[in-house]
Design an enzyme around this catalytic site. Structure first.
Site: not given
Ligand code: KIV
Length: 274
Positions: A94, A124, A191
């Site tokens: 991420d 995102e 999500e």
């Molecule tokens: O950070 C995370 O765990 C996520 C998931 C909820 C897809 O982005």
């Protein structure tokens, strides 16, 4: 077919091409969040296809109320640990809040995550992200987009609420998804939304969609590891299932998650929204 972990081919590393083939052939893609070496080893051995070093670590590891305090240094640290262990799974990192608001920042930060061992970064958002997704993918960085409930915008959204409930929001979701694919995204997390819009997006795209609280018609599923082993305190979301129930070790819980996602048994209607 998928009634035992041995049904998963563990012999070759997962690639982007393999994930696309799985989507095209209707083989469900399994993903779990992963933040450390011990879980990474268990997940890789159990045949989890993708490990997401999620910024949810801000909540489940760091104990914050949301993902916003997570820094790029935090993400580099956890990505390196996970990527060093994994032999087969596709590792996605991420990009944390505020780390991809300009093309140059996005590239510099994504570069650090890729150099730490990520194979893909996740961002995102919808329309505003299109030039950034294009910029990253044109420079060789695979991008997973993330629509629906986007936790980095939780305060803008007004809480962890179900998204895409009405026709206007569903039309916007579909357009954003198609535009992100056109911009170069090669995976999309959906999500917290009813099953129908997630299915509509999945059918409209050529890239794999990975659902969390988005029904059973996406190309794959992701959950937070601590949720499936009942380790996260507080009220459980409807889309979470405790895979440790009735088992005495975490490997069996992860293996059961893989079997249930691959076979289509998870998520059931009781884990989905209409
Ligand atoms: O950070 C995370 O765990 C996520 C998931 C909820 C897809 O982005």
């Amino acid at each position: 077919m998928y009634n035992s972990p041995s049904a998963v081919d563990l012999s070759k590393p997962i690639t982007l091409r393999k994930l696309k083939n799985m989507r095209d052939q209707g083989e469900k893609i399994t993903m779990l969040t992963c933040y450390d070496a011990s879980f990474a080893a268990l997940m890789d051995a159990a045949g989890v296809d993708c490990l997401l070093v999620g910024d949810s670590l801000g909540m489940v590891i760091q104990g914050n109320d949301d993902t916003l305090p997570v820094t790029i240094e935090d993400m580099i640290y956890h990505t390196r640990i996970v990527a060093n262990i994994v032999k087969r799974a596709w590792v996605i990192a991420d990009m944390p809040f505020g780390s991809y608001t300009s093309k140059v920042d996005a590239f510099e930060n994504a570069k650090k995550l890729m150099q730490a061992g990520a194979k893909m970064v996740k961002v995102e958002g919808g329309e505003w992200l299109l030039p950034i997704v294009k910029f990253l993918t044109e420079r060789g960085i695979p991008v997973c987009a993330h629509l629906g409930l986007t936790p980095q915008s939780v305060h803008q959204i007004g809480g962890y609420r179900i998204q895409a409930k009405d026709a206007d929001d569903q039309a916007k979701l579909l357009k954003d998804a198609q535009d992100l694919e056109a911009a170069g995204a090669t995976m999309l997390v959906l999500e917290l939304m009813p099953s129908a819009p997630a299915q509509q997006v999945t059918d409209a795209l050529q890239i794999p969609t990975i659902g969390i609280g988005a029904g059973n018609d996406t190309s794959g599923q992701v959950l937070v590891i601590y949720d499936i082993i009942n380790l996260y305190p507080g009220k459980k979301a409807r889309f979470v299932k405790n895979y440790l129930a009735g088992k005495d070790n975490i490997s069996d819980a992860i293996a059961d998650y893989v079997i249930e996602v691959k076979s289509g048994a998870f998520p059931g209607a009781e884990h989905s929204y209409e």
